[in-house]
Design an enzyme around this catalytic site. Sequence first.
Site, PDB file in Angstrom:
ATOM      1  N   CYS A  96      26.053  33.705  31.946  1.00 54.06           N
ATOM      2  CA  CYS A  96      26.646  33.992  33.251  1.00 54.06           C
ATOM      3  C   CYS A  96      25.731  34.955  34.003  1.00 54.06           C
ATOM      4  CB  CYS A  96      28.048  34.582  33.101  1.00 54.06           C
ATOM      5  SG  CYS A  96      28.914  34.802  34.670  1.00 54.06           S
ATOM      6  N   GLU A 415      45.952  27.210  44.739  1.00 56.05           N
ATOM      7  CA  GLU A 415      46.452  26.620  43.504  1.00 56.05           C
ATOM      8  C   GLU A 415      45.311  26.347  42.523  1.00 56.05           C
ATOM      9  OE1 GLU A 415      48.491  23.332  45.394  1.00 56.05           O
ATOM     10  OE2 GLU A 415      50.427  24.203  44.866  1.00 56.05           O
TER      11      GLU A 415
END
Length: 445
Positions: A96, A415
Amino acid sequence: MLIFMKEMDYPLRNQCQRVQNQVTKVNAEKERVSLRCMKALANRGGVDAVSQQMASHPQYLESFLRTQHYILHMDGPLPLQYRHYIAIMAAAQHHCGYLVSLHSAQFLRVGGDPLWLQGLEAVPPRLQHLDQLNKVLAHQPWLTARSHIQALLKTGEQCWSLAELVQAVVLLAHCHSLSSFVFGSGTDTVPVPLHIAPNGTPPGYCLCDAANGNVSAPPPLTTPSEHTTRRWSLDSSCEMVCLKERIQKSQEEKERKGECVLHTQTLQHTDVEDEEEMIYSADPSRFITDPEFGYQEFARREEDHFQVFRVQDYSWEDHGFSLVNRLYSDIGHLLDDRFRSVTALPSSHGPDLKRAIWNYIHCMLGIRYDDYDYGEVNQLLEREMKLYIKSVACYPDATKTPLCPLPWAPLKPSERIHVNLLIMEARLQAELLYALRAITQYMIA
């Protein structure tokens, strides 16, 4: 007599109703304060992509930032340099680059030795010894055993104290799971902000002010000594704004000033003022000693050495919470608030779907609930959704080139973020359960 008692009930009912109305107003005011906090921080700058993604769920974001701020910057057994370096080690396990660069910059700001950023061979042995636990928790947490804990806590100059190890474990799990969110939300492709306030948040701003409504103006700047001991978090919260415009503006300003990208192999000590103007590019592979080690299918393994982790035997509520809170004061409450906040977020798909996502992630990591019908997972989660959840939760770095994008095209952006938050928090709790159970086994042995 009965008539008299009924008449007495009316004032009592009215009083209860007034109390209930007051509680409703207080809750509504807290939500408004949280939103004002987002706006105030957005106006002051210091935008980071992770917080911007989470800002569509302000109540959760506040809980997340409180926890992150506490483990990285508030009182604790580990020095600040160690905390950010452990974060680098954790994020590097999933390649990452966003988090590695972020914490590399913060590591230097708190006085870290630039030589450490050359790789694990340049750090003290006690940090090198943490690599095995870091690797196991990140990819195969069910391998976490009492022997890992015992090896770190053995006597000697390079040993860890139990309190230090617990904070390190929380940091590792936090950054592993955050890496999942970074890749799942596409944040890893976003450069670290060039122009941020020192440590990311407005000078002197305290996250605790959000709950008290003190967001109209920042408090006075801290003194240098205070600034050294209590740094403010590099991750600041913000309202959803156009990130592309801010990045473009930063890039234009960078080109105008002729600034250069600073690579880790050429890192040198500079003044704090100069550091705020730089972006740190760190190679995650420098901090990985076993690149071949990765996630393996728990359900398909042939060995029977590692039994299923049954929550009925060791759960967060009954065991993990009390242990971590006792060894690392208050962190249990902060983590518990995160878990409750993410499960309480409103969803158009209902609580059954959220539980299916949570339990499916735990199942892939070897954790089972005896009171749950796992047939619901196949009923509620489409195959594409299961593939997405598995890739983000178990090998998130593979999502740098997404092979299985999040399905359910009609989903609103908030969402989609909610799904990624569930993945992050479920993974965080799973790693903590394995690590804390191993610590418990060490303590009672």
